[in-house]
Design an enzyme around this catalytic site. Structure first.
Site, PDB file in Angstrom:
ATOM      1  N   LYS A 137      -4.272   6.473 -60.487  1.00 15.46           N
ATOM      2  CA  LYS A 137      -5.261   7.023 -59.187  1.00 15.46           C
ATOM      3  C   LYS A 137      -4.747   8.246 -58.780  1.00 15.46           C
ATOM      4  O   LYS A 137      -5.450   9.081 -58.025  1.00 15.46           O
ATOM      5  CB  LYS A 137      -5.273   6.085 -58.136  1.00 15.46           C
ATOM      6  CG  LYS A 137      -6.042   4.593 -58.510  1.00 15.46           C
ATOM      7  CD  LYS A 137      -6.219   3.869 -57.300  1.00 15.46           C
ATOM      8  CE  LYS A 137      -6.503   2.402 -57.631  1.00 15.46           C
ATOM      9  NZ  LYS A 137      -7.537   1.859 -58.368  1.00 15.46           N
ATOM     10  N   ASP A 150       0.379  -1.505 -49.490  1.00 14.11           N
ATOM     11  CA  ASP A 150      -0.277  -1.226 -50.761  1.00 14.11           C
ATOM     12  C   ASP A 150      -0.965   0.351 -50.597  1.00 14.11           C
ATOM     13  O   ASP A 150      -1.912   0.512 -49.822  1.00 14.11           O
ATOM     14  CB  ASP A 150      -1.409  -2.197 -50.984  1.00 14.11           C
ATOM     15  CG  ASP A 150      -2.225  -1.904 -52.319  1.00 14.11           C
ATOM     16  OD1 ASP A 150      -1.925  -0.924 -53.094  1.00 14.11           O
ATOM     17  OD2 ASP A 150      -3.312  -2.563 -52.545  1.00 14.11           O
ATOM     18  N   HIS A 176      -7.669  -5.606 -51.435  1.00 14.31           N
ATOM     19  CA  HIS A 176      -8.215  -5.800 -52.812  1.00 14.31           C
ATOM     20  C   HIS A 176      -7.557  -7.038 -53.228  1.00 14.31           C
ATOM     21  O   HIS A 176      -6.683  -7.570 -52.717  1.00 14.31           O
ATOM     22  CB  HIS A 176      -7.140  -4.570 -53.619  1.00 14.31           C
ATOM     23  CG  HIS A 176      -7.762  -4.436 -54.973  1.00 14.31           C
ATOM     24  ND1 HIS A 176      -7.345  -4.963 -55.884  1.00 14.31           N
ATOM     25  CD2 HIS A 176      -8.731  -3.332 -55.453  1.00 14.31           C
ATOM     26  CE1 HIS A 176      -7.957  -4.504 -57.146  1.00 14.31           C
ATOM     27  NE2 HIS A 176      -8.512  -3.683 -56.983  1.00 14.31           N
ATOM     28  N   GLN A 227      -4.422   3.971 -52.666  1.00 14.23           N
ATOM     29  CA  GLN A 227      -5.460   4.860 -52.466  1.00 14.23           C
ATOM     30  C   GLN A 227      -4.772   5.911 -51.335  1.00 14.23           C
ATOM     31  O   GLN A 227      -4.956   7.074 -51.606  1.00 14.23           O
ATOM     32  CB  GLN A 227      -6.555   4.116 -51.367  1.00 14.23           C
ATOM     33  CG  GLN A 227      -7.427   3.076 -52.217  1.00 14.23           C
ATOM     34  CD  GLN A 227      -7.966   3.783 -53.393  1.00 14.23           C
ATOM     35  OE1 GLN A 227      -8.333   4.990 -53.558  1.00 14.23           O
ATOM     36  NE2 GLN A 227      -8.614   2.824 -54.343  1.00 14.23           N
ATOM     37  N   CYS A 243     -13.515  -5.489 -56.151  1.00 14.14           N
ATOM     38  CA  CYS A 243     -12.271  -6.564 -56.178  1.00 14.14           C
ATOM     39  C   CYS A 243     -11.861  -6.817 -54.875  1.00 14.14           C
ATOM     40  O   CYS A 243     -10.612  -6.787 -54.445  1.00 14.14           O
ATOM     41  CB  CYS A 243     -10.943  -5.952 -56.933  1.00 14.14           C
ATOM     42  SG  CYS A 243     -11.496  -5.296 -58.814  1.00 14.14           S
TER      43      CYS A 243
END
Lengths: 150, 414
Positions: free
Chosen positions: B234, B208, B130, B211, B372
């Site tokens: 999220k 990261d 991203h 998700q 993104c």
């Protein structure tokens, strides 16, 4: 199930979006600019050739994006032919109103072929698709080189 | 087509009943919300926790000497315990509150990057990051003289592990910053192996987890991750609150990033001294209500349990891949073996934005664009994709509505 979407995706938009007539880079040009919509990734470049009196003699464009942005660019090329920078800006102002409200009061003859884009005002997230090529054209006329529809 | 086997432990109807927004109609049609990877909807437990805090228990935290401040501080700090538990961190002081994953990555880029890394060292990212895990490292490169290296992916959308390992050959890599799960392709990265290789070459690793943490149990100690970031919104929680996990010895060694109240031990005009971790990194009044909401979200997710969540989403993803792949002219982008509930696709006759507009007319919310992740789009040779992403409340019936509608979208553009 999508028949009500034919107001947006009408025959003109589909035809011009699929088979644009003016999607070409001008080899001989006086001004060019790129337009980006950074939120969605649409990108357009416009090339302009001026006539001796400073009016627009020819415009070409390259676009990556949706049917609406390509159709808007293609129709724009025809609308601005023969116009000065000042009158092109005036046309853009009227076109922007058309895209945002669906209205074209005292509509200039040159803008009437763009009326098939009027329904875009019902889709707020898509208005920028229709105005991006105009932003690029105005940036080219002003010698700015690049712009965004943000 | 065989019906997929959905996990019987999960009562989806009961779960959906906890999300007030799912009762909304869009243009007279049931909302089919397939954009959870951008931001997930909120269960009643989260909404009530936030409203309840504002109605009954709110004051500024960490400083008041009165009842309201003390109770609010307790509620906010309980979220730190919850986040530590969620990630299996060994120490609650290893949990730093930030606004979102982006801020967590920027904190590490700024503090670890400029404070600990040396010019000439390299940062490794992957080809499916991203923008939030690309741009901070470009800024570090330009400000501090570090190098930015990109580990390639294969055509299926999986990290090329041989090429990844080769990036360490010259011994310059100081930090790896890599996604745990791609927001475009749905691919999980082999985090354990990524970290083993990095550590063998003396490099630290930031994952990261924006998700991944939504879909799968994350254990930072089992992974031996040095840094891990995720965002609350999220994970069925509020916006404005996220988490940076950092190993304590790293956080202790790192200089503060932002200065202000709450992050100091003492202040004079000559010099200030820093509060202990994690407060050293938490300048200013934080997102108090959102922090309390995040605790509710974490407890809600834990109440359902990752085994049931993962099983449900794996079945949904299998179902979606099977239904979408069967549509003529539709191409699923990314075919990783290990993947989660995010499916990107293109359609031969329509641009992603036009697909999204038509689906919206049918009450179906998907994302369309570059997500993104422009360099990834470039790698894949695409301008944009449409993306359907799934949450705990997504049903197989909604996938069927998507697939049936996409067939009609294609007919519309013939």
């Amino acid at each position: 199930m999508f028949e009500d979407l034919r107001d947006l995706y009408n025959a003109t938009i589909i035809e011009r979006g699929r088979r644009p007539r003016h999607m070409r880079r001008l080899e001989d040009f006086d001004a060019t600019a790129k337009g980006d919509n950074p939120m969605c990734g649409d990108r357009v470049q416009v090339w302009v050739k001026y006539a001796g009196d400073g009016t627009i003699a020819a415009t070409g464009f390259d676009a990556r994006g949706c049917e609406i942005s390509k159709a808007a660019a293609d129709l724009m090329v025809e609308a601005v032919a023969g116009h000065s920078a000042t009158s092109t800006r005036r046309l853009f102002a009227a076109f922007r109103t058309l895209a945002q409200t669906g209205e074209c009061a005292e509509c200039a003859e040159e803008l009437k072929p763009m009326l098939p884009l009027a329904a875009v005002h019902e889709y707020p997230s898509r208005v920028k698709c229709a105005t991006l090529p105009w932003h690029a054209l105005i940036a080219a006329l002003e010698g700015e080189g690049a712009t965004t529809s943000e | 087509m065989n019906a997929p086997s959905f996990d019987a432990r999960l009562d989806i109807a009961a779960i959906r009943a906890q999300f007030p927004i799912l009762e909304q109609k869009i243009r007279g049609k049931d909302l089919v919300f397939l954009d959870s990877a951008a931001s997930a909807q909120k269960p009643r437990a989260v909404i009530d926790a936030m409203v309840g805090a504002m109605e009954t228990q709110y004051a500024n935290i960490h400083r008041g000497l009165h009842w309201m401040s003390e109770r609010t501080t307790e509620a906010y700090e309980a979220t730190r315990d919850a986040a530590a538990r969620l990630l299996n961190a060994g120490d609650r002081h290893e949990i730093v509150f930030v606004r979102n994953s982006t801020e967590g990555i920027n904190l590490v880029a700024h503090s670890y990057g400029r404070g600990i890394m040396k010019p000439g060292q390299a940062v490794v990212i992957s080809a499916m990051e991203h923008h939030s895990n690309i741009v901070p490292w470009q800024m570090l490169r330009d400000a501090h003289g570090t190098e930015l290296r990109v580990a390639p992916i294969n055509d299926a959308g999986e990290l090329d592990m041989a090429a990844y390992e080769a990036l360490f050959a010259d011994g310059k890599v100081g930090l790896v910053a890599i996604t745990h799960m791609s927001n475009v392709l749905g691919s999980y990265t082999p985090a354990e192996r990524i970290i083993q290789i990095a550590h063998a070459h003396g490099a630290k690793v930031l994952l990261d987890g924006s998700q991944a943490v939504v879909h799968r149990r994350v254990d930072v100690r089992a992974l031996d991750a040095d840094f891990y970031v995720f965002t609350g919104h999220k994970l069925y929680g509020p916006t404005g609150i996220g988490v940076l996990y950092g190993k304590r010895e790293l956080l202790e060694a790192m200089p503060p990033w932002m200065g202000g109240g709450d992050m100091i031990s003492s202040v004079t005009y000559e010099r200030s001294t820093w509060a202990r971790v994690p407060h050293k990194f938490e300048a200013g009044t934080p997102a108090i209500i959102e922090g309390i909401g995040l605790n509710a979200a974490i407890e809600w997710v834990e109440g359902i349990g990752y085994p049931a969540i993962a099983a449900h989403e794996a079945a949904l993803t299998d179902h979606a891949l099977s239904r979408l792949s069967a549509i003529e002219g539709l191409t699923v982008i990314g075919r990783a073996q290990d993947r989660g509930g995010v499916v990107s696709f293109t359609l031969d006759r329509a641009h992603a934005h036009d697909i999204a507009t038509l689906l919206d007319r049918a009450g179906i919310a998907v994302r369309a664009g570059h997500h993104c992740a422009e360099p990834l789009m470039h790698r894949l040779g695409l301008e944009s994709t449409a993306r359907a992403s799934f949450g705990i409340y997504t049903t197989p019936g909604e996938i069927d509505v998507l697939a049936d509608t996409l067939i009609k979208v294609r007919e519309f553009f013939q």
